[in-house]
Structure formats: structure tokens, C-alpha cells
Motif scaffolding. Sequence first.
Motif, PDB file in Angstrom:
ATOM      1  N   UNK A 177       0.827  -1.204   0.000  1.00 55.84           N
ATOM      2  CA  UNK A 177       0.000   0.000   0.000  1.00 55.84           C
ATOM      3  C   UNK A 177       0.863   1.257   0.000  1.00 55.84           C
ATOM      4  N   UNK A 178       1.860   1.311   0.873  1.00 55.04           N
ATOM      5  CA  UNK A 178       2.679   2.514   0.975  1.00 55.04           C
ATOM      6  C   UNK A 178       3.628   2.684  -0.210  1.00 55.04           C
ATOM      7  N   UNK A 206       3.373   4.091   8.429  1.00 55.59           N
ATOM      8  CA  UNK A 206       4.679   3.984   7.799  1.00 55.59           C
ATOM      9  C   UNK A 206       5.499   5.191   8.222  1.00 55.59           C
ATOM     10  N   UNK A 207       6.652   4.944   8.848  1.00 54.98           N
ATOM     11  CA  UNK A 207       7.526   6.016   9.292  1.00 54.98           C
ATOM     12  C   UNK A 207       8.832   5.930   8.493  1.00 54.98           C
ATOM     13  N   UNK A 208       8.998   6.786   7.487  1.00 51.87           N
ATOM     14  CA  UNK A 208      10.251   6.765   6.704  1.00 51.87           C
ATOM     15  C   UNK A 208      11.428   7.172   7.583  1.00 51.87           C
ATOM     16  N   UNK A 209      12.658   6.850   7.176  1.00 47.97           N
ATOM     17  CA  UNK A 209      13.824   7.321   7.922  1.00 47.97           C
ATOM     18  C   UNK A 209      13.815   8.845   8.014  1.00 47.97           C
ATOM     19  N   UNK A 210      14.223   9.360   9.161  1.00 51.65           N
ATOM     20  CA  UNK A 210      14.216  10.802   9.401  1.00 51.65           C
ATOM     21  C   UNK A 210      15.652  11.268   9.668  1.00 51.65           C
ATOM     22  N   UNK A 248     -10.678   2.229   3.652  1.00 52.20           N
ATOM     23  CA  UNK A 248     -10.515   0.851   3.187  1.00 52.20           C
ATOM     24  C   UNK A 248      -9.964   0.911   1.764  1.00 52.20           C
ATOM     25  N   UNK A 249      -8.669   0.910   1.583  1.00 50.51           N
ATOM     26  CA  UNK A 249      -8.062   1.114   0.269  1.00 50.51           C
ATOM     27  C   UNK A 249      -8.510   0.101  -0.776  1.00 50.51           C
ATOM     28  N   UNK A 250      -8.498   0.531  -2.038  1.00 48.14           N
ATOM     29  CA  UNK A 250      -8.847  -0.372  -3.132  1.00 48.14           C
ATOM     30  C   UNK A 250      -7.773  -1.437  -3.338  1.00 48.14           C
ATOM     31  N   UNK A 251      -6.514  -1.082  -3.096  1.00 52.39           N
ATOM     32  CA  UNK A 251      -5.416  -2.014  -3.328  1.00 52.39           C
ATOM     33  C   UNK A 251      -4.432  -1.939  -2.158  1.00 52.39           C
ATOM     34  N   UNK A 252      -3.854  -3.065  -1.763  1.00 56.97           N
ATOM     35  CA  UNK A 252      -4.157  -4.411  -2.240  1.00 56.97           C
ATOM     36  C   UNK A 252      -5.476  -4.933  -1.678  1.00 56.97           C
ATOM     37  N   UNK A 253      -6.123  -5.869  -2.387  1.00 49.10           N
ATOM     38  CA  UNK A 253      -7.457  -6.339  -1.970  1.00 49.10           C
ATOM     39  C   UNK A 253      -7.474  -7.002  -0.606  1.00 49.10           C
ATOM     40  N   UNK A 283      -2.048   9.340  -5.262  1.00 46.97           N
ATOM     41  CA  UNK A 283      -3.361   9.276  -5.912  1.00 46.97           C
ATOM     42  C   UNK A 283      -4.034   7.932  -5.668  1.00 46.97           C
ATOM     43  N   UNK A 284      -3.292   6.848  -5.787  1.00 45.33           N
ATOM     44  CA  UNK A 284      -3.857   5.516  -5.569  1.00 45.33           C
ATOM     45  C   UNK A 284      -4.203   5.300  -4.088  1.00 45.33           C
ATOM     46  N   UNK A 285      -3.365   5.807  -3.201  1.00 43.11           N
ATOM     47  CA  UNK A 285      -3.601   5.608  -1.770  1.00 43.11           C
ATOM     48  C   UNK A 285      -4.851   6.340  -1.284  1.00 43.11           C
ATOM     49  N   UNK A 286      -5.269   7.381  -2.012  1.00 39.70           N
ATOM     50  CA  UNK A 286      -6.429   8.159  -1.584  1.00 39.70           C
ATOM     51  C   UNK A 286      -7.760   7.568  -2.046  1.00 39.70           C
TER      52      UNK A 286
END
Length: 289
Positions: A84-85, A141-145, A117-122, A90-93
Motif C-alpha cells: 500500500x505505501x 509507515x515512518x520513513x527514515x528521518x 478501506x483502500x482499493x489495493x491491495x485487496x 493518488x492511488x492511496x487516496x
Amino acid sequence: MGEVDPAFILEPEHRPRISYIEGKGVPLIDLSPILSSNNVSAIEFEGLVKDVGDACKEWGFFQVINHGVPLEKREKIDDASRKFFAQSLEEKRKEPTILPASLEPDDNEVTEFNNQCPEYPPGLRFYGFFKDQTSFIRLNHYPPCPTPELALGVGRHKDGAVLTIVAQDDVGGLEVKRKTDGEWVRVKPTPDAYIINVGDTMQVWSNDRYESVEHRVMVNSERERFSVPFFLHTAHYTMVKPLEELINNQNPAKYRPFNWGKFIANRKCSNFQKLNVENLQIYHFKISE
């Protein structure tokens, strides 16, 4: 990794320390005695109940192991979270949950919030099994900072939920404010464990017997971190108040009733914003002594 957006930089008094206290005192509870046998003794059951109760009173947090949740289930949602991340914004929204449209007590209009409830992944879809309640799963999701000493993944807060159940990876970063001295302590990742903490709703139901405790999330300068919290919530029309069986002349109700939907709608309007005033908290419903 680039520079940190100034919006994420905390005021000096709220910035984390890179060195930390590892929360060895956070209870680790083994559920195998009640899951591995069909003939659980009353002593075993009562002992487990006492352990959970003590953990809720003393820490507001605990971890469970040997919980019976198949490891492949955990691995499946971890994999789905990473997929998902990896998508575009656009896809995540893409997708709704229903909550009150306003904070006014007499306004019965409801509104939809998307991307629950995201469309992908099912594999992330839950097929409508949770009618009327407002529980949800959040993928974090916490990217490196580059400057973990200036920012937090999630700032200090208390959960409004009944209970929160968290699956975290091996990177770690969750810190709990210890009730005995106010120190921030790190919850050490335990393989295949789930972290459980008391939320505001449980604190009100228990009439302060079990306290919702402040916690926060640190970021890491080298590794990304994933966690999956599940927030157990009631239906939006639930009136939250201390349970009748816990109230008597010696222990009167400490909170006046409030509507859960209106409460969470207020939180939705103010979460993730730097406000000049504190957003709505359960102590605003505390009955003056």
C-alpha cells in the motif's frame, strides 16, 4: 533523505531524546494457559485476569504472546501494508466511514470520511463485517528521518478507543509515559507479540480504575518502520459513561455521559494539526468534586 519539513519540527520542550529508557517493566503476558487447553483451571484463569488488570492499572499497556493468532495472518497484513505505501498518493487516496457531520448535539446529519478501506491491495478490505461501529485499522509507515532529535513519528497523545491492539515491526519506536515518574520508556519489540493499551472510553467505563496513558512514536535515522494498530470503538450513537455496576456512594460517577460520535468527530477535525488550543479530551467531561 533530504530536509525535514518545518511543520514536523517540535517545540524544544517536546523534542525527544535520542537515548531512551527501555521499558522492561511493560508487562508481557503469556496467553498459552487458556489457549492450549480445554480445561483451564479457575486458578489459572483468575491469575491471568489479575495480570491483565494489574497491567491496565499500573501501566495502561501490556504485550501478549502465545495469543493464537496465526503468524501467516500477521505476515499477510505486513506485506499488504508495504504494498500500500509503495503506491502513488493518488492511488492511496482511493475509498468511507460514517460519522456525525457536526458537533452540535441536535444535528443528526452524518458525513463520510474516505480512504478508510483502500482499493489495493485487496487483502486490506474487510467486507462490511463491522456494521455501525466505528473501529478501524490504521497502517503506519515512518520513513527514515535525518533529524530524529527534532521530530516524532506521532506526537504525545492518548487513544480515544476502548482498546488499541498494535502489531509493530522489529525496528521499535513506541514510547509510553510511565505513570510512576512521568519518564518516557521504549516498548521493546517482542517477536510475534501484540501490544494492547487502554483507551479513553475504557477509562470512563471503568470510572478511572484503568487509565488511558500518554504515548508517542520515535523515528529512526536509518530504518523505516511499519506498525498496524487496530482501534476498537463503539457505534457513533453510543453514550459513554461509567458502568453502573462500578458506581456506588463510596465511588460516585466521575464523568458525565457524552456521545461517542460527537467526540470522535471533534477529534477528526483537529487531529494531525498544530493547534493553539488542546483538542477535546475526556477530562472535559469530568465531574467536579
